[in-house]
Design a protein around this motif. Structure first.
Motif, PDB file in Angstrom:
ATOM      1  N   VAL A 116       9.328  -5.897  11.464  1.00  0.00           N
ATOM      2  CA  VAL A 116      10.367  -5.434  10.841  1.00  0.00           C
ATOM      3  C   VAL A 116       9.854  -4.273   9.791  1.00  0.00           C
ATOM      4  O   VAL A 116      10.097  -3.184   9.876  1.00  0.00           O
ATOM      5  N   ILE A 117       8.816  -4.740   9.090  1.00  0.00           N
ATOM      6  CA  ILE A 117       8.097  -3.718   8.026  1.00  0.00           C
ATOM      7  C   ILE A 117       7.683  -2.750   8.377  1.00  0.00           C
ATOM      8  O   ILE A 117       7.620  -1.377   8.204  1.00  0.00           O
ATOM      9  N   SER A 118       6.969  -2.769   9.794  1.00  0.00           N
ATOM     10  CA  SER A 118       6.202  -1.882  10.401  1.00  0.00           C
ATOM     11  C   SER A 118       7.084  -0.587  11.014  1.00  0.00           C
ATOM     12  O   SER A 118       6.946   0.563  11.257  1.00  0.00           O
ATOM     13  N   GLU A 119       8.550  -0.934  11.057  1.00  0.00           N
ATOM     14  CA  GLU A 119       9.404   0.009  11.608  1.00  0.00           C
ATOM     15  C   GLU A 119      10.181   0.735  10.351  1.00  0.00           C
ATOM     16  O   GLU A 119      11.051   1.605  10.490  1.00  0.00           O
ATOM     17  N   GLY A 120       9.608   0.663   9.129  1.00  0.00           N
ATOM     18  CA  GLY A 120       9.888   1.599   8.117  1.00  0.00           C
ATOM     19  C   GLY A 120      11.018   1.039   7.249  1.00  0.00           C
ATOM     20  O   GLY A 120      11.624   1.418   6.171  1.00  0.00           O
ATOM     21  N   CYS A 121      11.342  -0.548   7.411  1.00  0.00           N
ATOM     22  CA  CYS A 121      11.981  -1.357   6.396  1.00  0.00           C
ATOM     23  C   CYS A 121      10.966  -1.753   5.250  1.00  0.00           C
ATOM     24  O   CYS A 121       9.872  -2.008   5.540  1.00  0.00           O
ATOM     25  N   THR A 122      11.609  -1.944   4.055  1.00  0.00           N
ATOM     26  CA  THR A 122      10.879  -2.412   3.001  1.00  0.00           C
ATOM     27  C   THR A 122      10.969  -4.171   3.002  1.00  0.00           C
ATOM     28  O   THR A 122      10.640  -4.542   1.899  1.00  0.00           O
ATOM     29  N   GLN A 127       4.117  -6.962  -7.040  1.00  0.00           N
ATOM     30  CA  GLN A 127       2.761  -6.165  -6.340  1.00  0.00           C
ATOM     31  C   GLN A 127       3.382  -5.371  -5.041  1.00  0.00           C
ATOM     32  O   GLN A 127       4.046  -5.631  -4.100  1.00  0.00           O
ATOM     33  N   ASN A 128       3.179  -4.093  -5.349  1.00  0.00           N
ATOM     34  CA  ASN A 128       3.359  -3.114  -4.240  1.00  0.00           C
ATOM     35  C   ASN A 128       2.214  -2.508  -3.490  1.00  0.00           C
ATOM     36  O   ASN A 128       1.145  -2.284  -4.279  1.00  0.00           O
ATOM     37  N   MET A 129       2.440  -2.373  -2.115  1.00  0.00           N
ATOM     38  CA  MET A 129       1.338  -1.727  -1.509  1.00  0.00           C
ATOM     39  C   MET A 129       1.994  -0.731  -0.217  1.00  0.00           C
ATOM     40  O   MET A 129       3.182  -0.946   0.020  1.00  0.00           O
ATOM     41  N   LYS A 130       1.165   0.436  -0.293  1.00  0.00           N
ATOM     42  CA  LYS A 130       1.730   1.557   0.873  1.00  0.00           C
ATOM     43  C   LYS A 130       0.766   1.743   1.945  1.00  0.00           C
ATOM     44  O   LYS A 130      -0.482   1.976   1.428  1.00  0.00           O
ATOM     45  N   PHE A 131       1.281   1.519   3.120  1.00  0.00           N
ATOM     46  CA  PHE A 131       0.342   1.830   4.250  1.00  0.00           C
ATOM     47  C   PHE A 131       0.660   2.904   5.017  1.00  0.00           C
ATOM     48  O   PHE A 131       2.097   3.193   5.031  1.00  0.00           O
ATOM     49  N   SER A 132      -0.133   3.525   5.592  1.00  0.00           N
ATOM     50  CA  SER A 132       0.486   4.668   6.704  1.00  0.00           C
ATOM     51  C   SER A 132       0.944   3.611   7.889  1.00  0.00           C
ATOM     52  O   SER A 132       0.594   2.612   8.316  1.00  0.00           O
ATOM     53  N   ARG A 133       1.770   4.391   8.568  1.00  0.00           N
ATOM     54  CA  ARG A 133       2.339   3.903   9.995  1.00  0.00           C
ATOM     55  C   ARG A 133       1.366   3.611  10.742  1.00  0.00           C
ATOM     56  O   ARG A 133       1.147   2.527  11.433  1.00  0.00           O
ATOM     57  N   SER A 134       0.375   4.421  10.979  1.00  0.00           N
ATOM     58  CA  SER A 134      -0.761   4.416  11.954  1.00  0.00           C
ATOM     59  C   SER A 134      -1.734   3.106  11.917  1.00  0.00           C
ATOM     60  O   SER A 134      -2.027   2.215  12.371  1.00  0.00           O
ATOM     61  N   MET A 135      -1.737   2.874  10.394  1.00  0.00           N
ATOM     62  CA  MET A 135      -2.609   1.690   9.863  1.00  0.00           C
ATOM     63  C   MET A 135      -1.946   0.309  10.341  1.00  0.00           C
ATOM     64  O   MET A 135      -2.409  -0.492  10.991  1.00  0.00           O
ATOM     65  N   PHE A 136      -0.642   0.398  10.144  1.00  0.00           N
ATOM     66  CA  PHE A 136       0.042  -0.658  10.177  1.00  0.00           C
ATOM     67  C   PHE A 136       0.287  -0.981  11.413  1.00  0.00           C
ATOM     68  O   PHE A 136       0.473  -2.333  11.832  1.00  0.00           O
ATOM     69  N   ILE A 192       5.802  -4.312   0.633  1.00  0.00           N
ATOM     70  CA  ILE A 192       5.003  -3.339   1.422  1.00  0.00           C
ATOM     71  C   ILE A 192       5.921  -2.228   1.836  1.00  0.00           C
ATOM     72  O   ILE A 192       7.249  -2.334   2.172  1.00  0.00           O
ATOM     73  N   THR A 193       5.511  -1.099   1.578  1.00  0.00           N
ATOM     74  CA  THR A 193       6.147   0.350   2.271  1.00  0.00           C
ATOM     75  C   THR A 193       5.274   1.051   3.258  1.00  0.00           C
ATOM     76  O   THR A 193       4.195   0.906   3.012  1.00  0.00           O
ATOM     77  N   VAL A 194       5.870   1.280   4.465  1.00  0.00           N
ATOM     78  CA  VAL A 194       5.142   1.891   5.453  1.00  0.00           C
ATOM     79  C   VAL A 194       5.682   3.367   5.711  1.00  0.00           C
ATOM     80  O   VAL A 194       6.773   3.391   6.068  1.00  0.00           O
ATOM     81  N   VAL A 195       4.645   4.259   5.262  1.00  0.00           N
ATOM     82  CA  VAL A 195       4.998   5.539   5.645  1.00  0.00           C
ATOM     83  C   VAL A 195       3.760   6.613   6.324  1.00  0.00           C
ATOM     84  O   VAL A 195       2.926   5.946   6.049  1.00  0.00           O
ATOM     85  N   ASP A 196       4.290   7.647   6.788  1.00  0.00           N
ATOM     86  CA  ASP A 196       3.267   8.472   7.332  1.00  0.00           C
ATOM     87  C   ASP A 196       2.718   9.407   6.202  1.00  0.00           C
ATOM     88  O   ASP A 196       3.406   9.566   5.147  1.00  0.00           O
ATOM     89  N   TYR A 220      -3.026   3.386   1.759  1.00  0.00           N
ATOM     90  CA  TYR A 220      -3.927   2.782   2.683  1.00  0.00           C
ATOM     91  C   TYR A 220      -3.871   3.420   4.030  1.00  0.00           C
ATOM     92  O   TYR A 220      -2.783   2.921   4.609  1.00  0.00           O
ATOM     93  N   GLU A 221      -4.979   3.941   4.653  1.00  0.00           N
ATOM     94  CA  GLU A 221      -4.671   4.619   5.908  1.00  0.00           C
ATOM     95  C   GLU A 221      -5.649   3.850   6.859  1.00  0.00           C
ATOM     96  O   GLU A 221      -6.874   3.553   6.484  1.00  0.00           O
TER      97      GLU A 221
END
Length: 756
Positions: free
Chosen positions: A365-371, A673-682, A706-710, A755-756
């Motif tokens: 679910v997180i990988s699709e852009g949900c937080t 605790q927050n983390m931000k990953f790129s979509r490709s990484m995740f 976790i936030t997943v963004v490009d 994080y990419e």
């Protein structure tokens, strides 16, 4: 953090005249009941408020419970309405501006005159000023967060014992009360019975209204059938018996929570899971129908737009029927994936032997852009909560986060964060002997002149003293907030589903709640630690400048002193798994948390704990905080929660997570605790992500958001918001559509390490 300024107003469903008529009735009722026991007065007031404040069913909804809040009312929190008996001047002004009817204007003016001095929040401020005028001078500037401390009177985070409601039904609750109130003299019991009768009357009212609506939908068979399902559900609920279906269980808990004024929903898979599984096993529902119900339920929660609340917890130890609970949890995550709303703030608890599919689904679910879901580690949190709150491990199994990440015991405790401190501002005034250059007044305490700090240890002791004095005064303010509320309010619907109010025959703030605790929101701690590390190294060890020169440079926001600023920026920073930077953060974290924890006994609370949770206050408070010794410039945001300051974690995600685990978790009531990953990484390296999380949680990590963004996506959204309306990010303890955030908050989110 008080988020009343973040209200997203729903258009009121009633005419100006209807709104004014309700205000007049509320005013007359309160005035008439002023001499009655507070619980009786509250129920009489609620009889006017409900069902009038609840909207009729809207086509497409599967549940009743959308609510309009007027200028006067009764509630628990500012995020939906107000606290206790509340009065909102801005809503009175709106009514005045929207009518020219002299009779209506006269009525509005009479309502305003009566209520202008009866708002619970304002009464708290008056009592604080009366009881501690000197502290109030430092406290009063909270409207723009330009001081070291601020606070409110509220009852945030209440999460009810819905298991009790569903197991007993309303009639069962009434029987429980009657068995204890044998002489009929207990005011709380008598008012509770009236409140439960009122709840059944509300269900009856909407059963009739929905049936009328169904009859009007003669030409639309499908819509008519859906409305009749709602009507039949309410028909069963008004009988007061235990629910017989998944739909009934949802409607009962949702409607009760709305009337109680709560905005967080506890361990939902535990209290709804068995109803879901039973309906599925007995072919009362298909999985698609069950998913549709949950999606509609989620829409109801999202409609309230409480911004920093709307917590729903799934997973974790201590659930009564794990198989049933897991079934609900999977459907809940799928509904979150499809809806992609900001609420509910779905929270997934995990532990070693839990069904692995839950975490797998959560990461999908997180990988699709949900937080969501946010992930909480039971292996760390249960013993930590037990230690921090002085409760058994069994009781600690019922921990749930609320709001922005504060932790409470579901159905058993009070832990509202009614006071806040900016530790970086506290360091700022320590360096100036209590003086605040932003406000040009003394907002701190005299803990020593700059000339007195000829060693780092002397400065550190002065800073600790500054913090300790503020914390002790904040603890008293927390206690006062409860005393002000309990003087006039029973919070009767909340009390009925908090252990052990019925058993004791007392409201929750009057000795009824099993665990009466409080929390203090802490901001700026990481910037403070980094600043102390920089001062220690640059001023006292390397002797590049002296302390007086440093303060001069900070007062000038580094203008003309870029070389020194670079020295400060290059000093060791927390978040890189290096001893020097992390040690200072750990020591400061422990000092602040223990100082707060130890003050509980002085104010007569079972616990008083720090919550290191950031919503957007790290940005708001940063605006009125001068340049700091970590190299941060005046007005810039501060670090979010326990996270490293943006861009200062340069050794990669493993190092950052290792630093997080060095901060003790058993001395506070929640951290972020927050983390931000790129979509490709995740998406393309999910095995690496799994290993990273597994090691983090095994090493003592308590929680992760976790936030997943490009890459560049946030920058594009910042410059072209119309093209990115659905981009959701994790701000701190809450999520938001990126383009709807304040521009400075957007910048803070953008500058976090990706994080990419």
């Amino acid at each position: 953090m008080d988020n009343s300024n973040m209200w997203i107003k729903h258009k009121n469903n009633r005419s100006i005249k209807e709104q004014v008529d309700i205000l007049v009735k509320l005013t007359e009722t309160h005035k008439k009941c002023i001499g009655l026991p507070k619980s009786k007065r509250e129920v009489e007031f609620l009889k006017i408020l409900y069902p009038a404040s609840i909207r009729n069913l809207e086509i497409g909804d599967k549940f009743i419970g959308k609510t309009d809040y007027s200028a006067v009312g009764f509630g628990c929190v500012t995020s939906t309405s107000g606290v206790g008996y509340f009065f909102h001047k801005h809503k009175i002004d709106e009514l005045k501006n929207n009518t020219k009817d002299k009779e209506l204007l006269e009525k509005i003016n009479l309502v305003e005159k009566y209520w202008c001095d009866k708002d619970t929040q304002e009464n708290f401020r008056k009592e604080l000023k009366k009881s501690n005028p000197e502290f109030f001078k430092k406290f009063a500037k909270n409207d723009n967060y330009s001081c070291v401390v601020c606070g409110f009177s509220r009852l945030s985070g209440m999460q009810l014992n819905y298991n009790k409601l569903l197991d007993l039904g309303v009639n069962g609750l009434k029987k429980s009360i009657l068995s204890r109130n044998k002489d009929g003299k207990n005011d709380f019991y008598r008012a509770s019975l009236e409140a439960l009768d009122l709840f059944l009357d509300i269900a009856n009212h909407f059963e009739i209204e929905t049936r009328k609506l169904a009859q009007s939908l003669i030409g639309d068979k499908l819509e008519r059938e859906e409305v009749l399902k709602v009507s039949n559900c309410l028909k069963e609920i008004k009988k007061g018996e235990k629910p017989k279906s998944f739909r009934e269980a949802i409607q009962l808990t949702w409607l009760y929570g709305v009337v109680a004024g709560v905005v967080n929903y506890g361990r939902m898979d535990d209290y709804l899971g068995e109803y879901l599984l039973d309906d599925l096993n007995n072919d009362k529902l298909t999985e698609k129908e069950a998913l549709d119900l949950v999606k509609s339920f989620w829409k109801m929660i999202a409609w309230r737009k409480t911004v920093m609340n709307g917590r729903v917890t799934i997973g974790g130890k201590g659930r009564r029927n794990e198989k049933a609970a897991d079934k609900f949890a999977m459907i809940a995550m799928e509904a979150t994936r499809i809806n992609k709303d900001l609420e509910p703030q779905l929270t997934l608890r995990i532990y070693e032997n839990q069904n692995k599919k839950l975490l797998e689904k959560g990461l999908e679910v997180i990988s699709e852009g949900c937080t969501f879901p946010m992930i909480y580690n039971d292996e760390v949190n249960i013993p930590s909560v037990a230690s921090a709150m002085n409760v058994s491990l069994k009781e600690a199994e019922d921990y749930v986060p609320f709001g922005c990440g504060e932790i409470i015991l579901c159905g058993k405790s009070v832990g509202t964060p009614n006071v806040l401190i900016n530790t970086l501002k506290a360091l700022e005034v320590t360096l100036r002997n209590g003086y605040d250059r932003v406000n040009d007044v003394s907002l701190g305490y005299n803990t020593g002149k700059i000339e007195d700090f000829d060693t780092f240890d002397k400065l550190l002791e002065a800073y600790k003293t500054q913090l300790k004095i503020h914390i002790e005064e904040l603890a008293k303010a927390q206690r006062l907030s409860y005393d002000v509320m309990k003087e006039n309010c029973s919070f009767i619907y909340v009390s009925l589903l908090i252990d052990d109010c019925i058993e004791k025959g007392k409201e929750l703030l009057s000795g009824g709640a099993r665990h009466l605790g409080g929390t203090l929101e802490v901001y700026g701690n990481i910037n403070s630690a980094n600043s102390l590390t920089a001062i220690k190294k640059i001023v006292f060890e390397d002797e590049k400048i002296n302390l007086k020169q440093l303060v001069h440079i900070l007062d000038r926001n580094f203008n003309g002193f870029e070389e020194i600023r670079n020295e400060l920026l290059n000093a060791p920073k927390y978040g890189n798994d290096e001893a020097e930077g992390d040690l200072m953060a750990s020591k400061l974290h422990e000092y602040v948390c223990m100082c707060i924890k130890e003050s509980a006994k002085d104010i007569g609370l079972d616990s008083f704990l720090a919550v290191v949770i950031n919503n957007h206050s790290n940005t708001i408070w940063g605006r009125t905080t001068l340049a700091s010794a970590d190299g941060r410039k005046k007005g810039q945001f501060m670090a979010n929660g326990n996270n490293p300051y943006n861009g200062t974690d340069i050794n990669g995600p493993t190092a950052m997570l290792n630093s997080l685990t060095k901060l003790k978790t058993d001395i506070h009531a929640g951290s972020v605790q927050n983390m931000k990953f790129s979509r490709s990484m995740f998406k393309n390296h999910i095995n690496i992500i799994n290993q990273l999380l597994e090691v983090y949680f095994e090493n003592g990590g308590s929680q992760l958001m976790i936030t997943v963004v490009d890459p560049k996506e946030l920058e594009k959204a910042y410059n072209n918001p119309t093209n990115y309306r659905n981009l959701i990010v994790r701000v701190g303890g809450f999520s938001a559509r990126f383009v709807e955030l304040d521009r400075q908050v957007q910048k803070e989110v953008m500058e976090r390490t990706l994080y990419e």
